[in-house]
Motif scaffolding. Sequence first.
Motif, short mmCIF file in Angstrom:
data_model
loop_
_atom_site.label_atom_id
_atom_site.label_comp_id
_atom_site.label_asym_id
_atom_site.label_seq_id
_atom_site.Cartn_x
_atom_site.Cartn_y
_atom_site.Cartn_z
N VAL A 147 58.83 60.15 52.28
CA VAL A 147 57.85 59.47 53.14
C VAL A 147 58.52 59.08 54.45
O VAL A 147 59.70 58.74 54.47
CB VAL A 147 57.24 58.20 52.49
CG1 VAL A 147 56.29 58.54 51.38
CG2 VAL A 147 58.33 57.28 52.00
N ASN A 148 57.74 59.13 55.51
CA ASN A 148 58.26 58.75 56.82
C ASN A 148 58.06 57.25 57.02
O ASN A 148 56.99 56.72 56.71
CB ASN A 148 57.51 59.51 57.92
CG ASN A 148 57.77 61.00 57.83
OD1 ASN A 148 58.81 61.48 58.25
ND2 ASN A 148 56.82 61.71 57.22
N VAL A 149 59.10 56.60 57.53
CA VAL A 149 59.02 55.16 57.71
C VAL A 149 59.46 54.80 59.14
O VAL A 149 60.42 55.36 59.66
CB VAL A 149 59.92 54.46 56.67
CG1 VAL A 149 60.14 53.02 57.03
CG2 VAL A 149 59.29 54.56 55.29
N LEU A 177 70.17 65.43 55.65
CA LEU A 177 69.88 65.61 57.08
C LEU A 177 68.77 66.63 57.22
O LEU A 177 68.84 67.71 56.63
CB LEU A 177 71.12 66.13 57.81
CG LEU A 177 72.39 65.28 57.75
CD1 LEU A 177 73.46 65.92 58.63
CD2 LEU A 177 72.10 63.86 58.21
N LYS A 178 67.73 66.28 57.98
CA LYS A 178 66.67 67.25 58.23
C LYS A 178 66.86 67.81 59.63
O LYS A 178 66.66 67.11 60.62
CB LYS A 178 65.29 66.59 58.09
CG LYS A 178 65.05 66.07 56.67
CD LYS A 178 63.61 65.63 56.48
CE LYS A 178 62.68 66.82 56.29
NZ LYS A 178 61.31 66.38 55.95
N ILE A 179 67.28 69.07 59.67
CA ILE A 179 67.58 69.68 60.96
C ILE A 179 66.28 69.89 61.74
O ILE A 179 65.32 70.48 61.23
CB ILE A 179 68.30 71.04 60.77
CG1 ILE A 179 69.53 70.82 59.88
CG2 ILE A 179 68.68 71.64 62.10
CD1 ILE A 179 70.14 72.11 59.37
N CYS A 199 58.59 67.47 48.17
CA CYS A 199 57.60 67.58 49.25
C CYS A 199 57.71 66.38 50.17
O CYS A 199 58.34 65.37 49.85
CB CYS A 199 56.20 67.67 48.67
SG CYS A 199 55.71 66.20 47.76
N GLU A 200 57.11 66.53 51.34
CA GLU A 200 57.06 65.42 52.28
C GLU A 200 55.60 65.00 52.42
O GLU A 200 54.71 65.84 52.58
CB GLU A 200 57.62 65.82 53.65
CG GLU A 200 57.45 64.72 54.70
CD GLU A 200 58.08 65.05 56.05
OE1 GLU A 200 58.60 66.17 56.23
OE2 GLU A 200 58.04 64.17 56.93
N ALA A 201 55.35 63.69 52.35
CA ALA A 201 54.00 63.18 52.52
C ALA A 201 53.74 62.99 54.01
O ALA A 201 54.51 62.32 54.70
CB ALA A 201 53.85 61.84 51.80
N ILE A 210 63.36 58.22 51.66
CA ILE A 210 62.81 57.57 52.85
C ILE A 210 63.35 58.26 54.08
O ILE A 210 64.56 58.34 54.28
CB ILE A 210 63.15 56.07 52.83
CG1 ILE A 210 62.40 55.44 51.66
CG2 ILE A 210 62.77 55.41 54.15
CD1 ILE A 210 62.44 53.97 51.60
N GLU A 211 62.43 58.80 54.90
CA GLU A 211 62.86 59.50 56.12
C GLU A 211 62.89 58.53 57.28
O GLU A 211 61.89 57.89 57.61
CB GLU A 211 61.89 60.64 56.44
CG GLU A 211 62.00 61.79 55.46
CD GLU A 211 61.33 63.06 55.98
OE1 GLU A 211 60.95 63.11 57.17
OE2 GLU A 211 61.18 64.00 55.17
N ILE A 212 64.08 58.41 57.88
CA ILE A 212 64.19 57.55 59.05
C ILE A 212 64.74 58.37 60.20
O ILE A 212 65.23 59.49 60.01
CB ILE A 212 65.14 56.37 58.77
CG1 ILE A 212 66.48 56.87 58.25
CG2 ILE A 212 64.53 55.42 57.76
CD1 ILE A 212 67.42 55.77 57.86
N ILE A 220 67.73 61.66 57.22
CA ILE A 220 67.56 61.49 58.67
C ILE A 220 66.63 62.59 59.15
O ILE A 220 66.94 63.78 59.03
CB ILE A 220 68.89 61.60 59.40
CG1 ILE A 220 69.92 60.72 58.73
CG2 ILE A 220 68.70 61.29 60.88
CD1 ILE A 220 70.15 59.42 59.36
N ASP A 221 65.51 62.16 59.71
CA ASP A 221 64.49 63.09 60.20
C ASP A 221 64.89 63.59 61.58
O ASP A 221 65.58 62.90 62.32
CB ASP A 221 63.16 62.32 60.30
CG ASP A 221 61.97 63.26 60.12
OD1 ASP A 221 62.18 64.48 60.06
OD2 ASP A 221 60.84 62.75 60.04
N ASP A 222 64.45 64.79 61.92
CA ASP A 222 64.66 65.34 63.26
C ASP A 222 66.12 65.24 63.68
O ASP A 222 66.43 64.89 64.82
CB ASP A 222 63.78 64.62 64.30
CG ASP A 222 62.33 64.57 63.85
OD1 ASP A 222 61.93 65.43 63.04
OD2 ASP A 222 61.60 63.66 64.30
MG MG Z 1 59.42 63.53 58.41
#
Ligand code: MG
Length: 630
Positions: free
Chosen positions: A469-471, A552-554, A410-412, A501-503, A531-533
Amino acid sequence: MATDENTNQSLEQLPLVKALHYERLSQMFWALQIFLLVATVQRMALGRVTAALALATTAALLFLSLWLLRQQRYQLAATWMLGLMMGLCYYFMWLSDGLRDEAVLGYPAILVIASIIGNRKIFIGLLVVMVVSLLVLGSFNSLGWYETRQVESNINVAILLVLILLITAYCIRLLINDIRRLMTQLNEENQRRRDSQAQVEALVNHDGLTGLPNRILAAEQFDLMLRHSQRQGQSVALLFIDLDNFKPINDSLGHSAGDEYLIQIARRLVDEVRTSDAVSRFGGDEFVVLMPDLPPDESIIGRADEVLQTLREPMLLQGHELSTTASIGIAIAPADGTDFATLLGKADMAMYESKRAGRDGIRYYNTSMNNDAQAQVKLISDLRKALQADEFSLHYQPKIDLKSGDLCGCEALLRWQHPTRGNIPPEEFIGLAERSGLIVEIGMWVVQQATAALSRFDAQGLPELTMAVNVSSLQFRRGNLDRVVEQALTESAIAPHRLEIEITESMLMEPGEDIDHTFHRLQALGVTFSIDDFGTGYSNLGYLNKMKIGTLKIDRSFVSQLQLSPQDTAIVTAIIQMANSLNLTTVAEGAETQAEAELLAKLGCTQGQGYYWAKPMPEEAFITFAQARQ
Ligand code: MG
Ligand code: C2E
Ligand code: MG
């Protein structure tokens, strides 16, 4: 005597004198070579082969002094050169006409050269050797041990020559001492002039009390900043700061307390702003801060608020605790003008506006910016209280394995329940938290909460999930993200690889040793990165391998267009294929329909996250969702 020695020595150390010695020595060298060449040819013509040979040998040996010179061993080069010439003169005296030989003329000439290029030791050494050599030759002649061609060469001639030589040496010494003294004086005078010039400059350009630049220097700094910023298409902000309660402090506690107060304020401002910013004092209780290199879309309000915040901290002054506040007016170049005086006037007007509105606030000159700015200042101050007031919470959005359909992580996602405005979406407050620096503290809280939640999921018997988690990049640059993560993992007893860790792509492009450093420390801990977005930033793909990115998060924008736009389908296909060949996991963000989910699975995407499966939800709802899926 000692002082004379000292000045002589220090004179020798001067670069100017060194350069002079070097130049003179090399000139002397070539002059001597020419002399030796002419003399050799002449002797040859006269048939005096021995003399010619002696001259040619001397010329050859003289090259050693040139080599020494190139090695910067001036004194040795001088000694060698002069000693060689003296030896040559003496040799000719012995060989030819004794003390009546024209070679005797060489002695005074050698002394002159020695005083120009050598030091005192060389000079005296040569003089002593000369005197002894003349006396030896004279004595040998007088005693009849050795016959030169001239009859009148004897000890009386030697004594006369020695006397002449001594007088010559004495005169040369006097002359040289005068020159040295003059040079030392000149040098000292020069230094004094430079010092006082620097002092005058400092006085003219700085405020005497705080040492900060004054109006004159601030104007120069502004021009430089503006030129640089405009080349980059950026702006310069001018913050005009006026303290709200300086007068009463000065009146009640006295001038020395007032001075101390201003000095402390100056120090706070300098500590608060970035190194590229410039703080100056315009007299009284007015300060100006120049902030260059603002991107066109960046609001200065977050940073202005930080300044206001530091000024607000209570101050201990001569045993009294004082609360301090200030009013700030902002004007922006080039939007509000490019001329320093104009901009200053506008910022000053804005500052008065802020005073009129009740002090302790910030106003833009450009009134259209004010509503926005006031709202943002309010929101920042609300954000500052939100952590203490427990207004934040985390929601969790499931990530689904597209092959098996299992829940895999999951993503917080952060939520802010504002006391009066209700739910404020992250888009509205994350940027503000970044600009005001508050994200460092908030981000720390997120990491702690997310890992704690994950260990509660374990306790509830959920499968082994990952937690993303988004950082923000500021957390990498400031703060101690690596230690925060390490502590959170220890406290929750979570295996590091389960924390992701999402960057953003842009963060990897940001240069900075501190970013790299934090990155590597985190990598060493064993946490993973995604990698987010992905696809929306600059696609320099080199970093994927270099930084050991796992996922990679498309970006949602491509996924939502999947069936509508062939281009976006092509992009998603390309990303998935590339990721597969690099052994990276892909997560499709924002899938909302079954068709999208099926297409993504067909294209080989690893995981999906989107409303189709579930929206982000509070902890209990997430646990229920997960249990239902098992
Ligand atoms: Mg994110
Ligand atoms: P993100 O990391 O890309 O997060 C995904 C966003 O997409 C979330 O919005 C999520 O609710 C939304 N989303 C998920 N599935 C769907 C879908 O099917 N359709 C649509 N329309 N949207 C979907 P949210 O929660 O509003 O978060 C927005 C952004 O705020 C996040 O983007 C992230 O960049 C940032 N953010 C959230 N929490 C944090 C945090 O704790 N720290 C930091 N630094 N940033 C955070
Ligand atoms: Mg995203």
